[in-house]
Structure formats: structure tokens, C-alpha cells
Design a protein around this motif. Structure first.
Motif, PDB file in Angstrom:
ATOM      1  N   ASN A  36      43.626  32.079  38.798  1.00  7.90           N
ATOM      2  CA  ASN A  36      42.292  32.254  39.360  1.00  7.90           C
ATOM      3  C   ASN A  36      41.609  33.432  38.682  1.00  7.90           C
ATOM      4  O   ASN A  36      42.109  34.555  38.709  1.00  7.90           O
ATOM      5  CB  ASN A  36      42.395  32.490  40.872  1.00  7.90           C
ATOM      6  N   ALA A  37      40.453  33.170  38.076  1.00  5.91           N
ATOM      7  CA  ALA A  37      39.661  34.225  37.454  1.00  5.91           C
ATOM      8  C   ALA A  37      38.221  34.075  37.914  1.00  5.91           C
ATOM      9  O   ALA A  37      37.547  33.115  37.542  1.00  5.91           O
ATOM     10  CB  ALA A  37      39.753  34.145  35.932  1.00  5.91           C
ATOM     11  N   GLY A  38      37.796  35.006  38.751  1.00 10.25           N
ATOM     12  CA  GLY A  38      36.415  34.962  39.217  1.00 10.25           C
ATOM     13  C   GLY A  38      36.060  33.723  40.010  1.00 10.25           C
ATOM     14  O   GLY A  38      34.921  33.244  39.949  1.00 10.25           O
ATOM     15  N   GLY A  39      37.026  33.189  40.751  1.00  8.72           N
ATOM     16  CA  GLY A  39      36.746  32.012  41.566  1.00  8.72           C
ATOM     17  C   GLY A  39      36.881  30.698  40.825  1.00  8.72           C
ATOM     18  O   GLY A  39      36.629  29.641  41.408  1.00  8.72           O
ATOM     19  N   ALA A  74      32.800  48.217  31.273  1.00  9.41           N
ATOM     20  CA  ALA A  74      32.010  47.356  32.155  1.00  9.41           C
ATOM     21  C   ALA A  74      30.540  47.781  32.155  1.00  9.41           C
ATOM     22  O   ALA A  74      29.633  46.939  32.123  1.00  9.41           O
ATOM     23  CB  ALA A  74      32.586  47.393  33.565  1.00  9.41           C
ATOM     24  N   ARG A  75      30.275  49.107  32.184  1.00  9.59           N
ATOM     25  CA  ARG A  75      28.885  49.588  32.164  1.00  9.59           C
ATOM     26  C   ARG A  75      28.212  49.238  30.834  1.00  9.59           C
ATOM     27  O   ARG A  75      27.055  48.787  30.801  1.00  9.59           O
ATOM     28  CB  ARG A  75      28.854  51.097  32.379  1.00  9.59           C
ATOM     29  N   LEU A  76      28.927  49.426  29.729  1.00  9.76           N
ATOM     30  CA  LEU A  76      28.359  49.120  28.420  1.00  9.76           C
ATOM     31  C   LEU A  76      28.031  47.632  28.281  1.00  9.76           C
ATOM     32  O   LEU A  76      27.059  47.257  27.630  1.00  9.76           O
ATOM     33  CB  LEU A  76      29.340  49.542  27.317  1.00  9.76           C
ATOM     34  N   ALA A  77      28.849  46.781  28.907  1.00  9.75           N
ATOM     35  CA  ALA A  77      28.613  45.337  28.838  1.00  9.75           C
ATOM     36  C   ALA A  77      27.544  44.891  29.818  1.00  9.75           C
ATOM     37  O   ALA A  77      27.056  43.759  29.736  1.00  9.75           O
ATOM     38  CB  ALA A  77      29.918  44.592  29.108  1.00  9.75           C
ATOM     39  N   GLY A  78      27.195  45.767  30.778  1.00 13.36           N
ATOM     40  CA  GLY A  78      26.215  45.388  31.784  1.00 13.36           C
ATOM     41  C   GLY A  78      26.791  44.521  32.881  1.00 13.36           C
ATOM     42  O   GLY A  78      26.059  43.770  33.536  1.00 13.36           O
ATOM     43  N   TRP A  79      28.105  44.628  33.108  1.00 16.79           N
ATOM     44  CA  TRP A  79      28.760  43.818  34.128  1.00 16.79           C
ATOM     45  C   TRP A  79      28.939  44.658  35.396  1.00 16.79           C
ATOM     46  O   TRP A  79      29.596  45.698  35.397  1.00 16.79           O
ATOM     47  CB  TRP A  79      30.125  43.329  33.649  1.00 16.79           C
ATOM     48  N   ALA A  80      28.358  44.182  36.492  1.00 13.05           N
ATOM     49  CA  ALA A  80      28.442  44.891  37.764  1.00 13.05           C
ATOM     50  C   ALA A  80      28.792  43.910  38.868  1.00 13.05           C
ATOM     51  O   ALA A  80      28.641  42.696  38.725  1.00 13.05           O
ATOM     52  CB  ALA A  80      27.120  45.595  38.071  1.00 13.05           C
ATOM     53  N   LYS A 110      35.011  46.212  37.122  1.00 15.27           N
ATOM     54  CA  LYS A 110      36.240  46.565  36.408  1.00 15.27           C
ATOM     55  C   LYS A 110      37.243  45.410  36.396  1.00 15.27           C
ATOM     56  O   LYS A 110      37.979  45.242  35.420  1.00 15.27           O
ATOM     57  CB  LYS A 110      36.864  47.809  37.042  1.00 15.27           C
ATOM     58  N   SER A 111      37.307  44.635  37.476  1.00 18.90           N
ATOM     59  CA  SER A 111      38.288  43.549  37.522  1.00 18.90           C
ATOM     60  C   SER A 111      38.001  42.492  36.460  1.00 18.90           C
ATOM     61  O   SER A 111      38.925  41.877  35.911  1.00 18.90           O
ATOM     62  CB  SER A 111      38.300  42.909  38.911  1.00 18.90           C
ATOM     63  N   LYS A 112      36.729  42.278  36.139  1.00 19.35           N
ATOM     64  CA  LYS A 112      36.367  41.319  35.102  1.00 19.35           C
ATOM     65  C   LYS A 112      36.866  41.804  33.743  1.00 19.35           C
ATOM     66  O   LYS A 112      37.438  41.034  32.955  1.00 19.35           O
ATOM     67  CB  LYS A 112      34.852  41.126  35.079  1.00 19.35           C
TER      68      LYS A 112
END
Length: 708
Positions: free
Chosen positions: A550-553, A634-640, A649-651
Motif C-alpha cells: 500500500n502506497a498512498g492508498g 519534500a519541501r523542495l518537491a512541493g509535496w505537503a 515526509k512519508s511520500k
């Protein structure tokens, strides 16, 4: 044939005789055998294979003996059959046969063996010459034979082209002296060849059952099954009791009273015309291969019993071997012979190219390209990864008449879902699925068993259920741990035996269903090492280990560790939290549940493309920011996360784990910090070059048509 009462004279071997001085020389022993009317031949010391040319026709006289037995160390073989007055040898090759032999074989005054295999050779004079029989008749354990283990139970040796190494020799493997049993160096008894053959068949059947006798807790069912088989094989009640006594002796089963009671009740039911256990029940307890062999050796089909040929397939045969030619011991039909120019199958079963290809059986897929009927699969996933939701979706697709999952065809058919771990959770999911997948709970072809049970004891009921349902195409077991009856779930040995003797049996039910067993992974398993508990022992017994991650549902269904068949593209399912008006609590409030919605090829392709883009983004960021933490990446990629402020962070961690699982790995973790490997740096550079080329091409095409 009536078996004699239990012979007290050979219930337990006597202690071996004490040494009485120097052993007689090979010459002295050979002269004694010649005086008895036997035909001795010299064999190499500590050997059992004659090397003397023409030994089958050699008749050494007393005057010639010193030429062949000249004082050198030697073993002594005796050629059987008419060369030795019709001498025959019953060679008992396993402890169970040695223990049971006195209950089946006629009393004889000629028995020998060695320290670790006492009383393992019983000699008789037979009329083998008059019936023109000369061979080794082998009775083998079919399970041990299939595994390449020691399989011989009994070997009946008859005729002038067969020899046995006799007392006065040393055993080939152990160097133990081969010696007469105390008081048993006299004259062999005289018996009819047919009568001896029938007795050896019964001895072999008893010994085979003893070798595979179940553990305590399942023995009562085994006794009832054996009693039923004996009735159907035409045994009298007294013969059956003697058979049971022999079996109990061979097994060391102390509860002889229960066995006697099982026989009495079975014969009473048979006399009154009531139903009683038989071969199908025995096959459930011992396995089909053992059932086939026992039925054959007890001549169950000759007695007019319900042999169940359609269920069991071709029965095994007792065979005779002569000069490399293997033939049916009863009919004489040649089964195998040395290969010649005609390309016939040789003694070792070596096939021509055409014969080898002729044995191909086309795969019968339940889930096209993934799962085959008659195969056993584990589906391993961590708790909460969605394996039950995915399994229920597969069951609903098959039970609803078939369909597709990820572009792969699912065969329609009846399904049995064994909900042993959490039946209430399965109920709620099923109610929600009926609403959202639009199927009728009352008519869909899926049946449930909402409790755990002992599979080995319930096989007859499962077989009856499968027949009543019109055969199952799929059986899902949720979970392996729930149905495991052993005392140590961490024992690889117990779990391997559980998969082999119980879970595998489910594939043999009517319809040869595909069986998928949901499994918990081994302790501390990572996403790239999802192996079922039981480790290699369990894995060796299944045909494939499917995995659900399971990754992100989104659950990805693929395989790890073992898979019989070609590789396949992963199937993906979206886990969705749903509710329905028909699923409410005691106050009427809707209860949320989770179902697994299969993604079609377009959705799966789009998802795979998104995953690849995210991986490429992270590779470039790690190339440019070697010291960045997971949160910083995660911040640099724009993932929140959902609030828009917290770094996802989990992603990032999930993608990093996938990098580490690549072969060769693209990233590695050193002291809590992730960094690209050399291969990862090369891949990141390649991704950057391709991105820049794509941007340049896009810019070039965007200028086309602009005014100069």
C-alpha cells in the motif's frame, strides 16, 4: 487368504547373540549353503552387487567352492529361485515393515538381518519357478519417491535372476555383520507364490499407513478411515482387527481399544446397510497418493468396492524389474524398458524430445497470466495494507460471473471465502461492496465460512460442499495464521508441513480451485521482502507468493520470492473509504468501511506515469542537494500533506525505499541519511538530460508559426 493370529514367537526381536569366537570363513559358510541346496556366489567384501560374469547361471559345487572362496575377505550372495530349491526372500526395507511383518508373513525358521535392521529378511521356498516368475517386486512409498527420499518399503525377491547378500557378509553401508536371528537359521517355510505375494501386499499397505500415520488429535479419523477401507477390501472382521494390531505396533499407537472400537462400529454399520468411511475419507486423511497405493495393494477394486478411480486418477502399480525392464507385477504389462533405436523410454525415464514435449499441460488460468487453477498461492502483506479488501474484490469478480481486473480476465465460477481471522470485518466490507460494486448479495456465487477450523479434519465436508456448489474455481483463506493448528507459529518446519499437508489439499477439491492464502509477513519485513511466515519452508510448498503493498492508498499486487509462471505487470487497486445505507450501527448511523476498487489499464497507466514523474523529481533533487533531509526534499518537491503546510515526509520515504529496492539500488541509507549510489547518480543525470531535451523540444515547437 486368512491371516494367522498375532504370532507371539516374533513380537519383539530377541537380543542379538553374544560373540562365540571367530566367525566362520566365507568358504565354510558357502559350503554350508551348498549343503542346504542353495547356490552361493562370491561378492566383493562390503558390497551387494555381483561382479562375476554370468552369475545368474553359475552353480558352484562343493568341490569348486575353494576356487571362488579362496580365503580373501568376501561377501556371500545366494542366487534365488530354482537354483536354490525355489528360495525366495522378503526384504523389509523400513522399520514399520519390520515391526508389522510377524502379523502378515507366514512363520518361517529362516530369518536374518543386522544390528540396525533386525529380522529384515524372511526366507521361504515358493513355486516361483512353476509360475515362471523371476524378479524384484518393489513396494515404494509414493510420497518419499516423489521427493527423492528413501522410498522402499518391501522388496519381494523371486527367481533365478535375483540374489540376496546372506549371513556371513558385511553390510555395504554400515559394515555391520549380516547374521541369522537367534533360533532362526533353520529351514525356510514352504508357501505358494501367490499367497506370499498377497501377504506382502497387505504388509506393504500396513507399513505405508504407519509411515504416514497422523499426529494425536487426528488418529480417530484415521482409524475410522482405515476400518472402512478394510471392509471395502473384503477383509473379515478378525482380519481387520489383526491388521489394526499390526498397524498399532508399527506406529507405536497405544490406543488399540479405540482402533478395535472403530472396526466394530464400521462392520456393524456395513452389516446394517448404513454409510461408513472408505477410500475418499482415507485420501483426505493420508493424501491421494497414499490412498491410491493402499487401494492398489489391498486390491480394493477387485473386491467390488468404490475405488473412486475418477477421483484419484490412475492407480500406482506394484512392479517387477528384470534386466532393466519394468513390468506390472500382476499383468506382466511392460511399463518401462531400456531405450533403443526406437526411442522407447529407458530405465531412468530419459525421454526423447518428442516424448518430453508431449507431456506439456497448458496452463488453466483463473486470473489470466497470474493465477492458475489447481495452484496454491500465498498473498503476503503487512497488516492494514489492504490484502483482505483486494481478496474480496477478486472473489466478487469471480462470483459475479467473471470480468476483468487491470485488463486481465477473471474466470467466473463459484468461490469459497474462509473468513477465519476477522469475519465481522469481512461482513462489513462485503455489505459495502455490494452497494458500490452493484451486485446482489443473495445471488452472487460466493460462499463464506465465518470461523476458523482444522482443515485436515474438515476435508470431507469441504469436498461435499464443493460438490454441492458445483465445484469451486477459487478458494480464499483469510488468513494462514487463523487456520494454523500447530503450537508454534514461528516454526518454519510446522508451517511448511501445514502448507504441504493442509493448504495444498484445498487445490485437490472438486473443480481444482485456485487457492489464495492471505499471509502475514515475517517479522520486521520491509516492503521489498514480503515473504510469508514460515520462511523458505512455507515458500517451498506454494506455487507463488503474491504481495500487496500500500502506497498512498493504492495497493500494488505483484509477487516476491517465488512465482511459477512468467512475470506479469502489477495490478493496482485504490483503497476507498465508503459508506452505505445498509451498513449502520445500532443507532442507525452509517459505518465507514474500506473497499478495494480495481484500477483499469488507463488509470493504472496514468498512476504509473505519475509515480515515474515523482521518482524523477526526487532523483534530480538528491543530485543537487546531497545533504538534504527527507523533510527538506519534500519541501523542495512541493509535496505537503492535507493541511498544505506539513512536508509529506512519508511520500519521500516511500520513494526512497523503492530506490533502495531496485537492483542495483539507486539510493542507500547511511546513518539516518539517504544518499544516491553511483547507479543512482547516473540515473539522475540521465533523467536531467532527458528533461532538458524535452524542454528544448517543447520550446522549439512552441516557436513554430510565430511571425519572424
Amino acid at each position: 487368504m486368512t491371516l494367522a493370529p498375532s504370532p507371539p514367537w516374533r513380537r519383539q526381536p530377541s537380543p542379538p547373540p553374544a560373540p562365540t569366537g571367530d566367525a566362520p570363513s566365507p568358504l565354510a559358510v558357502a559350503l554350508d549353503y551348498i549343503e542346504r541346496g542353495w547356490s552361493p556366489i562370491p561378492i566383493g567384501f562390503r558390497s551387494k552387487a555381483p561382479s562375476l560374469p554370468g552369475w545368474t547361471d553359475l552353480r558352484i559345487s562343493a568341490d569348486e567352492a575353494s576356487r571362488y572362496f579362496n580365503g580373501a575377505p568376501a561377501n556371500i550372495g545366494v542366487v534365488l529361485g530354482q537354483n536354490s530349491s525355489g528360495l525366495s526372500d522378503v526384504d523389509l526395507d523400513c522399520p514399520e515393515a519390520i515391526a508389522a511383518a510377524p502379523y502378515f508373513l507366514p512363520k518361517t525358521a529362516a530369518i536374518f538381518g543386522r544390528e540396525t535392521a533386525r529380522a529384515s529378511h524372511w526366507l521361504y521356498y515358493t513355486n516361483s519357478a512353476s509360475v515362471n516368475l523371476s524378479a524384484n517386486v518393489y513396494f515404494d512409498d509414493p510420497i518419499a519417491k516423489e521427493r527423492g527420499a528413501k522410498a522402499r518399503i518391501v522388496d519381494l525377491r523371486l527367481g533365478p535372476k535375483v540374489q540376496t547378500v546372506f549371513p556371513g557378509s558385511a553390510h555395504e553401508d554400515t559394515s555391520e555383520p549380516i547374521a541369522w536371528e537367534p533360533g532362526c537359521d533353520g529351514e525356510p517355510a514352504r508357501v505358494e507364490c501367490d499367497d506370499l505375494f498377497r501377504r506382502v501386499e497387505r504388509l506393504a499397505a500396513c507399513s505405508l499407513l504407519a509411515r504416514h500415520w497422523p499426529a494425536h488429535g487426528a488418529r480417530h479419523d484415521a482409524r475410522l478411515a482405515v476400518a472402512g477401507v478394510l471392509v471395502r477390501a473384503g477383509f473379515s472382521e478378525s482380519e481387520s482387527k489383526l491388521f489394526a494390531e499390526a498397524l498399532a505396533r508399527a506406529v507405536g499407537d497405544e490406543d488399540a481399544r479405540d482402533f478395535a472400537a472403530a472396526i466394530r462400529s464400521t462392520y456393524a454399520r456395513a452389516s446394517s446397510g448404513e454409510k461408513f468411511s472408505g477410500l475418499p475419507r482415507a485420501c483426505d486423511v493420508f493424501g491421494d497418493a497414499i490412498g491410491r497405493a493402499v487401494a492398489d495393494w489391498l486390491r480394493l477394486d477387485e473386491s467390488g468396492a468404490d475405488f473412486g478411480q475418477s477421483l484419484l486418477g490412475p492407480k500406482p502399480r506394484a512392479t517387477i524389474v528384470e534386466n532393466g525392464v519394468v513390468a506390472d507385477a500382476e499383468t506382466g504389462e511392460i511399463l518401462r524398458q531400456p531405450a533403443g533405436e526406437s526411442g522407447r523410454i529407458g530405465r531412468l525415464g530419459i525421454l526423447t524430445s518428442a516424448q518430453f514435449v508431449a507431456g506439456f499441460t497448458p496452463p488453466d488460468y483463473f486470473l489470466d497470466g497470474v493465477c492458475q487453477r489447481g495452484f496454491l498461492y500465498s498473498l503476503t502483506a503487512a497488516t492494514g495494507a489492504g490484502k483482505t479488501a483486494v481478496a474480496l474484490t477478486i472473489a466478487a469478480t469471480a462470483g459475479g460471473g467473471g470480468g476483468t481486473l487491470g485488463g486481465r480476465e477473471v474466470m467466473g465460477g463459484k468461490v469459497l471465502f474462509l473468513a477465519g481471522e476477522n469475519p465481522d470485518d469481512a461482513r462489513m466490507r462485503w455489505i459495502a461492496m455490494a452497494h458500490h460494486f452493484d451486485f446482489d448479495i443473495a445471488t452472487i456465487g460466493v460462499r463464506f465460512r465465518p470461523t476458523a477450523f482444522d482443515i485436515s479434519k474438515s476435508l470431507p465436508d469441504l469436498r461435499a460442499e464443493a460438490e454441492a456448489a458445483g465445484e469451486f474455481s477459487l478458494i480464499i483463506c483469510d488468513t494462514s495464521a487463523a487456520f494454523f493448528q500447530g503450537d508454534d507459529e514461528n516454526s518454519n518446519t510446522q508451517l511448511g508441513a501445514y502448507a504441504r499437508t493442509q493448504l495444498r489439499k484445498l487445490t485437490e477439491l472438486p473443480g481444482r480451485p485456485c487457492v489464495i492464502v492471505l499471509c502475514h509477513p515475517t517479522k520486521n519485513a520491509s516492503a521489498d521482502n514480503l515473504l510469508p511466515r514460515g520462511g523458505g519452508a512455507f515458500l517451498a510448498e506454494v506455487d507463488g507468493n503474491l504481495t500487496a503493498a500500500n502506497a498512498g492508498g493504492v495497493v500494488t499486487l505483484h509477487w516476491q520470492g517465488k512465482f511459477r509462471g512468467p512475470d506479469f505487470e502489477p495490478l493496482r487497486f485504490a483503497l476507498e473509504k465508503v459508506s452505505t445505507p445498509s451498513l449502520v450501527d445500532s443507532r442507525g448511523r452509517e459505518i465507514p468501511s474500506v473497499i478495494a476498487r480495481p484500477l483499469d489499464m488507463r488509470e493504472a497507466g496514468a498512476l504509473a506515469a505519475d509515480e515515474r514523474r515523482e521518482e524523477d523529481i526526487l532523483l534530480e533533487l538528491m543530485l543537487d542537494h546531497e545533504a538534504a533531509s527527507i523533510a527538506e526534499l519534500a519541501r523542495l518537491a512541493g509535496w505537503a500533506t492535507g493541511d498544505g503546510d506539513t512536508p509529506h515526509k512519508s511520500k519521500v520515504a516511500r520513494i526512497l525505499q523503492s530506490f533502495a529496492a531496485e537492483r542495483p539500488p539507486l539510493a542507500k541509507k547511511i546513518r539516518a541519511h539517504w544518499t544516491l549510489t553511483g547507479n543512482g547518480q547516473e540515473e539522475a543525470a540521465r533523467v536531467r538530460d532527458e528533461r532538458r531535451k524535452a524542454e528544448q523540444n517543447a520550446a522549439r515547437f512552441s516557436r513554430l508559426g510565430e511571425p519572424e
